[in-house]
Design an enzyme around this catalytic site. Sequence first.
Site, mmCIF file in Angstrom:
data_model
loop_
_atom_site.group_PDB
_atom_site.id
_atom_site.type_symbol
_atom_site.label_atom_id
_atom_site.label_comp_id
_atom_site.label_asym_id
_atom_site.label_seq_id
_atom_site.Cartn_x
_atom_site.Cartn_y
_atom_site.Cartn_z
ATOM 1 N N LEU A 1 57.583 30.649 64.840
ATOM 2 C CA LEU A 1 56.184 30.686 64.372
ATOM 3 C C LEU A 1 55.997 29.577 63.341
ATOM 4 O O LEU A 1 56.741 29.511 62.354
ATOM 5 C CB LEU A 1 55.894 32.048 63.729
ATOM 6 N N THR B 1 46.498 27.046 62.907
ATOM 7 C CA THR B 1 45.819 26.194 61.928
ATOM 8 C C THR B 1 44.403 26.716 61.744
ATOM 9 O O THR B 1 43.883 27.425 62.613
ATOM 10 C CB THR B 1 45.771 24.716 62.398
ATOM 11 N N SER C 1 42.040 24.400 61.154
ATOM 12 C CA SER C 1 41.243 23.185 61.346
ATOM 13 C C SER C 1 41.014 22.971 62.843
ATOM 14 O O SER C 1 41.964 22.786 63.600
ATOM 15 C CB SER C 1 41.971 21.977 60.744
ATOM 16 N N CYS D 1 48.539 11.619 43.389
ATOM 17 C CA CYS D 1 49.573 12.629 43.637
ATOM 18 C C CYS D 1 50.957 11.984 43.686
ATOM 19 O O CYS D 1 51.940 12.596 43.257
ATOM 20 C CB CYS D 1 49.281 13.419 44.908
#
Length: 394
Positions: free
Chosen positions: A164, A189, A191, A358
């Site tokens: 999974l 997901t 999206s 980031c």
Amino acid sequence: MLAQLPAALRGLQLPLRLRLWDGHQLDLGPDPEVTLVVRDPQLLSRLGRPSLDLLGSAYVEGAMDLQGSMAAVIRLADRLSAALLDEHDAAPPSRAAHDRASDAADIHYHYDLSNDFYRLWLDRDMVYSCAYYETGAEDLDSAQQAKLRHLCRKLRLAPGERLLDVGCGWGGLARFAAREYGAEVYGITLSREQLALARERVLAEGLQGRVQLDYRDYRDLPADGRFDKVVSVGMFEHVGHANLAVYFQTLQRAVKPGGLVLNHGITAKHTDGRPVGRGGGEFIDRYVFPHGELPHLATAVARMSEAGLEVVDVESLRLHYARTLHLWSERLEQRLDEAARLVHERALRIWRLYLAGCAYAFEREWINLHQILAVRPRADGSHDLPWSRADLYR
Ligand SMILES: C[S@@+](CC[C@H](N)C(=O)[O-])C[C@H]1O[C@@H](n2cnc3c(N)ncnc32)[C@H](O)[C@@H]1O
């Protein structure tokens, strides 16, 4: 007009040039690397308290422009804010309730931006998480392939096993696990753009018999231990503190007794969640990952343990993520013209700051990245992990 400039800014000796809307300019130190062009006169007086959120927001909203490399811009912005602000001035990170609808909206905002835009600067498999550098000299494609292999090895994935993949992105890991390890993969997901392209790529490789990808929230996963292994990569940042217990319980219930769960995600610097980066986190929350939350490693391990997952191995990949983000940022900076045809200028400004920012945040240890491997022990306490980690490096 320069007379309105906060006195604190003068004498900082930073390689920064300030240019005003009327052409006046002032160098804060010798050899400026970055020019900050003030477009909105109201911004001028606020520059005396330059949090990273204020500076980032002003750029995104068009109150100022920036000239110089993005890496230099971020470095200079941090030096400027460090010179004038206390670390503790930033607000504590927000924590939201997180329900299915708000999570779906937040995921749509970030990930449905444009597949073609993400394709410009991600690796060929469009893996959207920290890569793994065995020597530090690899290119992005090799490092992402190495990451996928590292994950599958940690999972001790074997042919025919059911895996999974929670938060499967564009399906890079799902296809890799099916192709290279013969696994049967189920990925989810939130999206729809990702899902459409991920399914196309599964079909293009003829893997549809072994890979199934769906639009599904993690809270709607089956709880019958039907998977041999569970992996979640770059997803738990979206879960929120309020739902961490439910999240790890969901993973525990999805995996069979004796099975493995691997959680790969960004973690906070401080156990008490106090802010770092003088407003950097607020900028990310406002413009990049709405309602994203970073638990500390200790919190993640605590919630996993309470959910019945025995933590067996933890690895920090902080500098690997700094390098990955540097490469993403560089690749985007090299293709700005194409990017500008794919997304609105505002989004491009946000993503440019976010990638370079980031990279800097991981480099400075404001945030970290941990792979946490756990087992769901059988009722008698047993599991099948080897006695040592030697198999990971053969
Ligand atoms: C940073 S991406 C990582 C994608 C992929 N694992 C990779 O490494 O390329 C985060 C992923 O988590 C998914 N995600 C976030 N919240 C989710 C939720 N509540 N349920 C299912 N998937 C979710 C997003 O849709 C996205 O695919």
